[in-house]
Write an enzyme that holds these catalytic residues in place. Structure first.
Site, mmCIF file in Angstrom:
data_model
loop_
_atom_site.group_PDB
_atom_site.id
_atom_site.type_symbol
_atom_site.label_atom_id
_atom_site.label_comp_id
_atom_site.label_asym_id
_atom_site.label_seq_id
_atom_site.Cartn_x
_atom_site.Cartn_y
_atom_site.Cartn_z
ATOM 1 C CE LYS A 49 -4.121 -1.542 2.517
ATOM 2 N NZ LYS A 49 -4.964 -1.214 3.679
ATOM 3 C CG ASP A 80 -10.593 0.025 5.755
ATOM 4 O OD1 ASP A 80 -9.760 -0.632 6.398
ATOM 5 O OD2 ASP A 80 -11.705 -0.437 5.440
ATOM 6 N NE ARG A 115 -4.382 0.840 -1.159
ATOM 7 C CZ ARG A 115 -4.655 -0.399 -1.599
ATOM 8 N NH1 ARG A 115 -4.056 -0.885 -2.669
ATOM 9 N NH2 ARG A 115 -5.510 -1.157 -0.958
ATOM 10 C CG ASP A 168 -3.209 -7.162 -6.221
ATOM 11 O OD1 ASP A 168 -4.299 -6.566 -6.293
ATOM 12 O OD2 ASP A 168 -2.146 -6.604 -5.883
ATOM 13 C CE LYS A 211 -3.253 -3.152 -6.873
ATOM 14 N NZ LYS A 211 -2.881 -3.741 -5.591
HETATM 15 P P1 IMP Z 1 -7.383 -3.108 4.861
HETATM 16 O O1 IMP Z 1 -7.570 -1.990 3.878
HETATM 17 O O2 IMP Z 1 -6.045 -3.084 5.498
HETATM 18 O O3 IMP Z 1 -8.526 -3.225 5.812
HETATM 19 O O4 IMP Z 1 -7.351 -4.479 4.060
HETATM 20 C C1 IMP Z 1 -8.238 -4.780 3.071
HETATM 21 C C2 IMP Z 1 -7.970 -6.143 2.494
HETATM 22 O O5 IMP Z 1 -8.578 -6.130 1.201
HETATM 23 C C3 IMP Z 1 -6.505 -6.502 2.278
HETATM 24 O O6 IMP Z 1 -6.004 -7.309 3.298
HETATM 25 C C4 IMP Z 1 -6.535 -7.271 0.967
HETATM 26 O O7 IMP Z 1 -6.759 -8.616 1.215
HETATM 27 C C5 IMP Z 1 -7.733 -6.677 0.260
HETATM 28 N N1 IMP Z 1 -7.286 -5.603 -0.642
HETATM 29 C C6 IMP Z 1 -7.454 -4.271 -0.516
HETATM 30 N N2 IMP Z 1 -6.880 -3.620 -1.527
HETATM 31 C C7 IMP Z 1 -6.320 -4.549 -2.298
HETATM 32 C C8 IMP Z 1 -5.559 -4.501 -3.486
HETATM 33 O O8 IMP Z 1 -5.223 -3.435 -4.045
HETATM 34 N N3 IMP Z 1 -5.188 -5.679 -3.983
HETATM 35 C C9 IMP Z 1 -5.499 -6.870 -3.420
HETATM 36 N N4 IMP Z 1 -6.184 -6.982 -2.306
HETATM 37 C C10 IMP Z 1 -6.588 -5.829 -1.740
#
Ligand code: IMP
Length: 195
Positions: free
Chosen positions: A14, A67, A172, A145, A166
């Protein structure tokens, strides 16, 4: 035009994605190590904002908290705000199992970025829609992903793309560009070189 912003996250992917998306706007992003307060809520907006306010109360420095989640139509929007828990428990294979035999594979990733830059407090959102692949493909990225194919791409999953590719489509990066545009409009309005 330059601004230093902390990012409340333990996720290096991230951080890298947001650094790349915000750099053209003069934002220098660095990771802040305050535990991310994760409330339970149906709203990723509210989760991001609460995490940002909590971190700001500890650090008193301009920062953002993110988030995000994967919303799968066939599953009524699951895992959505519970994506991180779903990833840790049932994982990619578990999601594929839930969709086994289903031709309805539409899904969207959504992200909320909460900015605290006193006196401002704002939330920016981004979305990318696509479909869930039949099987995982690719070694890049993180989380879901390997099973997400964006509509606007060429059929590859996010995990088969470089970070730059991406970021062309991702939820994001879209939220980050909305934040960057807002900062740029502030700068124009203020007629100043820095915030
Ligand atoms: P948080 O934003 O930390 O609550 O996590 C959200 C969850 O959604 C992550 O652990 C990933 O499993 C999934 N996630 C969020 N954004 C992405 C992304 O850009 N790629 C893949 N998985 C994502």
């Amino acid at each position: 035009m330059k601004v230093m912003l902390g990012l409340v996250t333990g996720n290096r992917h991230k951080l890298a994605e947001l650094q790349a998306a915000l750099q053209p706007y003069g934002v220098e992003l660095y990771q802040v190590s305050v535990g991310k307060l994760e409330i339970q809520s149906d709203s990723i907006r509210e989760i991001a904002l609460t995490a940002a306010r909590h971190a700001y109360s500890k650090l008193r420095r301009p920062l953002i908290a993110d988030d995000s989640g994967l919303f799968i139509e066939e599953l009524g929007g699951f895992p959505g705000p519970y994506s991180s828990y779903a990833y840790k428990t049932i994982g990619v294979e578990g999601i594929l199992k839930l969709l086994e035999g289903s031709t309805r594979r539409r899904a969207c990733f959504r992200a909320a970025l909460a900015l605290i830059l006193p006196p401002y407090e704002k939330v920016f959102e981004g979305e990318v829609c696509g479909r869930i692949a039949g099987e995982p493909r690719g070694a890049g990225g993180f989380g879901f992903d390997p099973i997400f194919i964006p509509d606007e791409g060429d059929g590859r999953t996010f995990a088969e793309m470089s970070l730059q590719e991406k970021n062309r489509y991702s939820h994001r990066a879209r939220a980050a560009r909305a934040l960057g545009e807002w900062l740029a409009s502030r700068w124009r309005g203020l007629g100043r070189q820095s915030l």
